[in-house]
Design an enzyme around this catalytic site. Structure first.
Site, PDB file in Angstrom:
ATOM      1  N   GLU A   1       9.056  -4.502  10.682  1.00  0.00           N
ATOM      2  CA  GLU A   1       9.472  -3.176  10.210  1.00  0.00           C
ATOM      3  C   GLU A   1       9.920  -2.305  11.377  1.00  0.00           C
ATOM      4  O   GLU A   1       9.198  -2.157  12.373  1.00  0.00           O
ATOM      5  CB  GLU A   1       8.303  -2.492   9.465  1.00  0.00           C
ATOM      6  CG  GLU A   1       8.683  -1.099   8.968  1.00  0.00           C
ATOM      7  CD  GLU A   1       7.732  -0.516   7.922  1.00  0.00           C
ATOM      8  OE1 GLU A   1       6.802  -1.222   7.495  1.00  0.00           O
ATOM      9  OE2 GLU A   1       7.947   0.648   7.552  1.00  0.00           O
TER      10      GLU A   1
ATOM     11  N   ASP B   1       0.848  -1.200   0.000  1.00  0.00           N
ATOM     12  CA  ASP B   1       0.000   0.000   0.000  1.00  0.00           C
ATOM     13  C   ASP B   1       0.886   1.253   0.000  1.00  0.00           C
ATOM     14  O   ASP B   1       0.402   2.374  -0.127  1.00  0.00           O
ATOM     15  CB  ASP B   1      -1.011  -0.016   1.159  1.00  0.00           C
ATOM     16  CG  ASP B   1      -0.350  -0.020   2.527  1.00  0.00           C
ATOM     17  OD1 ASP B   1       0.893  -0.144   2.603  1.00  0.00           O
ATOM     18  OD2 ASP B   1      -1.085   0.095   3.531  1.00  0.00           O
ATOM     19  N   SER B   2       2.211   1.049   0.082  1.00  0.00           N
ATOM     20  CA  SER B   2       3.160   2.153  -0.111  1.00  0.00           C
ATOM     21  C   SER B   2       3.071   2.691  -1.536  1.00  0.00           C
ATOM     22  O   SER B   2       3.714   3.699  -1.852  1.00  0.00           O
ATOM     23  CB  SER B   2       4.594   1.694   0.201  1.00  0.00           C
ATOM     24  OG  SER B   2       4.920   0.552  -0.565  1.00  0.00           O
TER      25      SER B   2
HETATM   26  O1  KIV Z   1       3.594  -1.244   1.751  1.00  0.00           O
HETATM   27  C1  KIV Z   1       4.791  -1.568   1.867  1.00  0.00           C
HETATM   28  O2  KIV Z   1       5.652  -1.154   1.085  1.00  0.00           O
HETATM   29  C2  KIV Z   1       5.162  -2.426   2.962  1.00  0.00           C
HETATM   30  C3  KIV Z   1       6.621  -2.760   3.106  1.00  0.00           C
HETATM   31  C4  KIV Z   1       7.319  -1.618   3.708  1.00  0.00           C
HETATM   32  C5  KIV Z   1       6.841  -4.002   3.880  1.00  0.00           C
HETATM   33  O3  KIV Z   1       4.341  -2.827   3.726  1.00  0.00           O
END
Ligand code: KIV
Length: 264
Positions: free
Chosen positions: A182, A47-48
């Site tokens: 994380e 979701d990043s």
């Molecule tokens: O959404 C993302 O990129 C993540 C990673 C940082 C593990 O959850």
């Protein structure tokens, strides 16, 4: 490199064999093809995508429809990698039923092979595993909770470390095939990694996890202000700026298109 699609059994086997492995986030089709060809076994449609591609400040506004759209593109480009879809904020928090329905959509409508849940949700994880939906957990700093926790390293006090360890055990017991850790201190990540049978995948969690994940924009040098733990293996910001300026200059000078790039 292994032939055929990577499965969740392969991911578990990495840990059993003591083989370190890499995961990258991925949001589009051409990048998926490149990362897949480069032998990255796990692609996370995180979701990043919200803050790395869509221009949102945080991951909170990302919708199910946006996640499914990007997941489909990545799935179409990944011939070998296991593709994990990330459940966006408020797609699984309100009820088990909603969580099950939305997790199912990632597999049914987008072709993902697994889904990731942020935070300790062992009850939902167990239900999803029961339905044949492989689950990746995500503990420590969970960006969907940024308004409650900020972007802080988690598990620094004895009590917080104990809670994280308990959550990891609960998610393992629920049947997660892996757990992202994380922004937790390296020693705590080691302790968790040694005490769960499923692989841990670290991001800002030091060198002791079974696997490592980074955001692809950080790895490629596209991020303006990358986090301290990220490493850029290329400088695409500079490359893209250089290519765009060269094109602009050649068009202005009338040297593009030349004979070679024209039809006759
Ligand atoms: O959404 C993302 O990129 C993540 C990673 C940082 C593990 O959850």
């Amino acid at each position: 490199m292994q032939a055929g699609r990577i499965t969740v059994r392969d991911v578990r086997a990495f840990k059993e064999r003591g083989e370190r492995f890499a995961m990258l986030t991925c949001y589009d089709h051409p990048t998926a093809r490149i990362l897949d060809d480069a032998g990255i076994p796990l692609l996370l449609v995180g979701d990043s995508v919200g803050n790395n591609v869509l221009g949102y400040e945080t991951t909170l506004p990302v919708t199910m429809e946006e996640m499914l759209h990007h997941t489909r593109a990545v799935v179409r480009g990944a011939a070998r990698a296991l593709v994990v879809g990330d459940m966006p904020f408020m797609s699984y928090q309100s009820s088990l039923e909603e969580g099950i329905r939305n997790a199912g959509r990632f597999l049914k409508e987008a072709g993902a092979h697994a889904v990731k849940l942020e935070g300790p949700h062992p009850e939902l994880a167990a239900k999803l595993v029961e339905q044949g939906i492989p689950i990746m957990g995500h503990l420590g700093l969970t960006p969907q909770s940024v308004n409650a926790t900020g972007y802080q390293v988690q598990g620094r006090t004895e009590e917080a470390a104990r809670r994280l360890l308990d959550s990891a055990h609960a998610m393992e017991k629920a049947g997660c095939f892996s757990i992202v850790l994380e922004a937790v201190p390296a020693d705590l990540a080691r302790q968790i990694t040694e005490s769960v049978a499923c692989p841990t995948i670290g991001i800002g969690a030091g060198p002791h996890c079974d696997g490592q994940v980074l955001v692809v924009n950080d790895v490629l040098g596209l991020t303006e202000r990358p986090p301290k733990f990220a490493k850029a293996y290329a400088n695409l910001r500079e490359e893209i700026a250089r290519a765009a300026a060269a094109f602009r200059e050649e068009v202005a000078a009338g040297t593009f298109p030349d004979e070679e790039h024209s039809y006759h």
